[in-house]
Scaffold this active site. Structure first.
Site, PDB file in Angstrom:
ATOM      1  CG  HIS A 155      -2.079  -0.906   1.137  1.00 18.42           C
ATOM      2  ND1 HIS A 155      -1.978  -2.248   1.412  1.00 18.42           N
ATOM      3  CD2 HIS A 155      -3.376  -0.686   0.790  1.00 18.42           C
ATOM      4  CE1 HIS A 155      -3.159  -2.824   1.249  1.00 18.42           C
ATOM      5  NE2 HIS A 155      -4.022  -1.898   0.873  1.00 18.42           N
ATOM      6  CE  LYS A 159      -3.631  -0.580   4.953  1.00 12.73           C
ATOM      7  NZ  LYS A 159      -4.920   0.019   5.365  1.00 12.73           N
TER       8      LYS A 159
END
EC number: 1.17.1.8
Length: 270
Positions: A155, A159
């Site tokens: 990600h 995040k």
């Protein structure tokens, strides 16, 4: 018309959700909420989402926004989502939660709220990812213990939780299909001299960098072959689209905790 309140309405996911809700027949944005002190307070939610004005001003009072609402869509943080679940339970308003990083205690508090109102709690609202859950379930059942299961997720660098809720759920799905207890089977980001890989283990590796929206691959590694099941998200729009679908489905359901498998009618795949 189903009236929807969007929390975190000025954030990356919140603005996507506002756009998708207003574009979905049968749904209407009736409220938009942000944290106290946000520069978005008082601004029009439609304008913040890059569209025409909605006539819905962003506020910092969820209880006031809930008046007359049918459902809340919440993509904030697990701490905030617990508070929002409690507020929805008190107001009798259904809730769709797409936040991740829940601790067992936080999940228990959401479940307590769900004794009064219906709640969809899913680590990933994408329709494609929820199909992948079912593909992984079937692959694990068919391939069995002769294949080692490993999961890799990547990600964007912003995040905060790791591994992703989706990666954990993929591991749980595989473990359950193989008859293993997830708490015992899942292993996170190995390091050091660990010896030979235990055959019952399901490894989860986490990568973070750049602007990657989200990518998950489940590897079934056997002797002489490897099966890979991958989902790549190229936009947050699919998460918002799934959340809007859940919001249209949820009102009127009995109190309880549901997930996207319920929304999509995938329960028969278990």
């Amino acid at each position: 018309m189903t009236k929807v309140v969007v929390t975190g309405a000025a954030g990356r996911m919140g603005t996507q959700i506002v756009r998708l809700v207003r574009a979905t027949p049968g749904l209407a944005v009736s409220g938009a909420v942000e944290r106290a002190g946000s520069p978005a307070i008082g601004k029009d939610a439609g304008t913040l989402a890059g569209g025409e004005p909605l006539g819905v001003a962003v506020m910092d009072d969820l209880a006031r926004a809930l008046a007359g609402a049918d459902v809340v869509i919440d993509f904030t943080s697990h701490e905030a989502s617990v508070r929002h679940a409690q507020a929805c339970a008190a107001a009798g308003v259904a809730l769709v939660i797409g936040s991740t990083g829940f601790t067992p205690d936080a999940k228990a508090k959401v479940a307590e709220a769900a004794r009064k109102v219906p709640v969809v709690l899913s680590p990933n609202m994408s329709v494609g990812v929820n199909v992948v859950f079912e593909l992984v379930r079937q692959a694990a059942r068919v391939l069995g213990d002769g294949y080692d299961v490993e999961i890799v997720e990547i990600h964007h660098k912003h995040k905060r939780d790791a591994p992703s809720g989706t990666a954990v759920r993929l591991g749980e799905v595989a473990a359950e299909a193989l008859g293993r207890a997830p708490a015992d089977a899942l292993a996170y980001t190995r390091h050091g001299i660990l010896g030979e890989r235990p055959p019952w283990q399901i490894g989860i590796q986490t990568l973070r960098g750049g602007d990657v929206v989200g990518e998950h691959t489940v590897f079934f590694c056997g002797e002489g072959e490897r099966v890979e099941i991958t989902h790549r998200a190229t936009s947050r729009e699919q998460f918002a689209r799934g959340a809007a679908r859940a919001a249209a489905w949820l009102p009127g359901k009995p109190p309880g905790v549901y997930d996207m498998a319920d929304v999509l009618g995938l329960r028969g795949g278990k």
